[in-house]
Design a protein around this motif. Structure first.
Motif, mmCIF file in Angstrom:
data_model
loop_
_atom_site.group_PDB
_atom_site.id
_atom_site.type_symbol
_atom_site.label_atom_id
_atom_site.label_comp_id
_atom_site.label_asym_id
_atom_site.label_seq_id
_atom_site.Cartn_x
_atom_site.Cartn_y
_atom_site.Cartn_z
ATOM 1 N N SER A 79 39.192 2.628 46.165
ATOM 2 C CA SER A 79 40.603 2.959 46.407
ATOM 3 C C SER A 79 41.476 1.876 45.795
ATOM 4 O O SER A 79 41.031 0.733 45.595
ATOM 5 C CB SER A 79 40.889 3.072 47.904
ATOM 6 N N ASP A 82 41.412 -2.091 46.432
ATOM 7 C CA ASP A 82 40.085 -2.603 46.780
ATOM 8 C C ASP A 82 39.727 -3.783 45.886
ATOM 9 O O ASP A 82 40.005 -3.778 44.683
ATOM 10 C CB ASP A 82 39.025 -1.522 46.602
ATOM 11 N N LYS A 136 34.618 -5.001 48.024
ATOM 12 C CA LYS A 136 34.072 -3.669 48.289
ATOM 13 C C LYS A 136 32.949 -3.292 47.332
ATOM 14 O O LYS A 136 32.163 -2.380 47.638
ATOM 15 C CB LYS A 136 35.183 -2.621 48.195
ATOM 16 N N LYS A 217 29.237 8.125 50.849
ATOM 17 C CA LYS A 217 30.059 7.865 52.038
ATOM 18 C C LYS A 217 31.369 7.190 51.627
ATOM 19 O O LYS A 217 32.452 7.548 52.121
ATOM 20 C CB LYS A 217 29.293 6.985 53.028
ATOM 21 N N HIS A 219 32.736 7.542 48.800
ATOM 22 C CA HIS A 219 33.445 8.571 48.029
ATOM 23 C C HIS A 219 34.401 9.387 48.915
ATOM 24 O O HIS A 219 35.471 9.813 48.463
ATOM 25 C CB HIS A 219 32.416 9.486 47.375
ATOM 26 N N GLN A 220 34.018 9.580 50.157
ATOM 27 C CA GLN A 220 34.814 10.429 51.050
ATOM 28 C C GLN A 220 36.231 9.900 51.243
ATOM 29 O O GLN A 220 37.172 10.683 51.416
ATOM 30 C CB GLN A 220 34.108 10.571 52.404
ATOM 31 N N SER A 221 36.403 8.581 51.201
ATOM 32 C CA SER A 221 37.726 8.006 51.432
ATOM 33 C C SER A 221 38.339 7.379 50.185
ATOM 34 O O SER A 221 39.443 6.835 50.240
ATOM 35 C CB SER A 221 37.654 6.946 52.541
ATOM 36 N N ASP A 223 40.456 6.819 46.956
ATOM 37 C CA ASP A 223 41.698 7.478 46.528
ATOM 38 C C ASP A 223 41.972 7.338 45.029
ATOM 39 O O ASP A 223 43.049 7.689 44.561
ATOM 40 C CB ASP A 223 42.889 6.990 47.356
#
Length: 415
Positions: A79, A82, A136, A217, A219-221, A223
């Motif tokens: 995102s 990060d 991250k 996982k 990837h789900q958040s 942006d």
């Protein structure tokens, strides 16, 4: 006088020599893209790419070069804002980090050497100091084609684990996949990417990303996602969405042939072949270095890449050597880039390459050194041949001393 007429020999680190079998596989009509043979082709390619990456992770195919693969990997797990740690050992990890920064990441570069592998202890120390786990992702390459450095991916994973850090471990395998051992699952790599034009022996234009459950996982958040690169969209039932549109069919036909060649040879055998050809190249340079003008850029043989070798030239014109091999011999060497620009050349020994091709490249270099009057130790090519002879082991079939005595007798005159 030039003796370059004949088939030209490409000894650059990408695009590499394309096998005739791959080229022939591409000379065929297009297929319908929604069902049938193209679906089966995609399924077979994904399955075999998993074998090449040595992973059970999901694998994605993009119509893109390696830089596109970088963007695909970054955009799917990060995102904006990060923090990523780029672990540098030449030019290309830094380039990956620059792309992440352009896309909105906060990039920190951990400088390494252009002449040695990354020190795992340095990575562990940096991650231990990140007590808040702001980092991250850790980005690095397995082989840097600019420096010729090969990094120990397994040791770097151990360093991350020793620090107890949760960052994603992301590895660029563009110059290493199908050239040297890479074990995505066994070594704990979360995201790996590569491209078609080096060890995979296919024309430029395909990029590959493999991502495990931890990456999905994240990837789900994430942006930074855009539709073209998005993993979720590419998991849809419609076949054409696996490519976000029309598949690059003829590149895929070529890739199928290339993967078949790798599977026919055996991945372990492919790795061994690259190691032997690299050792022969290093043996030749070791002899030339006695003239104190040429040397391997990477000092410790254990840190040298098996796919490309940059040769540093001190007190002579590196570009003159490359010009000579190309115009006089028909052998194209790789230009030096980054910190080595203007003072080195690169010899590639990756992909569709065998002993005569590497010996031919080395012979052209030795011919250039002699023709240009550049000081060098004699016998570089002979050293390469000796290295290959020893490394390849016994010949297939009986050696001359093992033949029956009758077979050694002089031929008789015809009756």
């Amino acid at each position: 006088m030039s003796v370059a007429n004949g088939r030209q020999l490409l000894a650059i680190p990408g695009p590499t020599n394309i096998p005739d079998r791959v080229l022939q596989a591409m000379i065929r009509p297009a297929e319908e893209i929604y069902s049938g043979p193209m679906v089966q082709l995609t399924d077979s390619l994904i399955a075999d790419l998993q074998r090449i990456f040595r992973t059970r992770a999901r694998t994605y195919i993009y119509a893109a070069n390696g830089h596109g693969g970088w963007e695909a990997a970054i955009s799917n797990v990060l995102s904006r804002g990060d923090k990523v740690l780029v672990v540098a050992s030449g030019r290309f990890a830094i380039g990956w980090g620059q792309m992440a920064g352009f896309m909105g990441a906060d990039v920190e570069v951990m400088d390494g050497s252009w002449r040695a592998s990354i020190d795992p202890a340095a990575l562990e120390d940096r991650l231990r100091r990140d007590t808040g786990h702001a980092i991250k992702a850790v980005l690095m390459v397995q082989i840097d084609t600019a420096s010729g450095v090969a990094n120990d991916i397994r040791a770097m994973r151990k360093a991350i684990d020793a620090a107890g850090h949760p960052a994603l471990f992301m590895v660029d395998c563009v110059a290493s996949l199908a050239c040297m051992p890479f074990e995505m699952d066994a070594w704990g790599v979360d995201v790996a990417m590569s491209a078609s034009q080096k060890g995979l022996m296919t024309p430029p234009g395909l990029a590959f990303v493999a991502a495990n459950d931890k990456a999905h996982k994240a990837h789900q958040s994430a942006d930074m996602k855009t539709l073209y690169w998005d993993w979720t969209a590419r998991q849809g039932e419609q076949h054409y969405m696996k490519y976000c549109g029309t598949p690059p069919e003829h590149l895929l036909f070529g890739l199928r042939a290339a993967l078949d060649m790798i599977m026919d040879e055996g991945l372990d055998a492919v790795w061994r072949r690259h190691a032997l050809l690299a050792a022969a190249t290093h043996a030749a340079i070791g002899k030339w270095a006695e003239g104190q003008v040429l040397s391997c850029n990477v000092i410790d043989p254990a840190h040298r890449a098996c796919s490309v070798t940059p040769v540093v030239v001190t007190g002579a014109d590196a570009e003159a050597i490359s010009a000579y091999t190309q115009t006089i011999c028909g052998v194209t060497l790789g230009s030096a880039i980054g910190d080595l620009s203007g003072r080195a050349f690169r010899i590639a020994h990756m992909g569709h390459v065998n002993a005569p091709m590497v010996i031919g490249s080395l012979s052209a270099v030795e011919m250039a050194l002699r023709g240009l009057g550049i000081p060098h130790g004699e016998g570089g090519v002979a050293a390469a041949i000796a290295s290959l002879s020893e490394g390849a082991g016994l010949p297939v079939g009986p050696a001359i001393h093992e033949l029956p005595a009758d077979d050694l007798s002089a031929p008789t005159a015809p009756v």
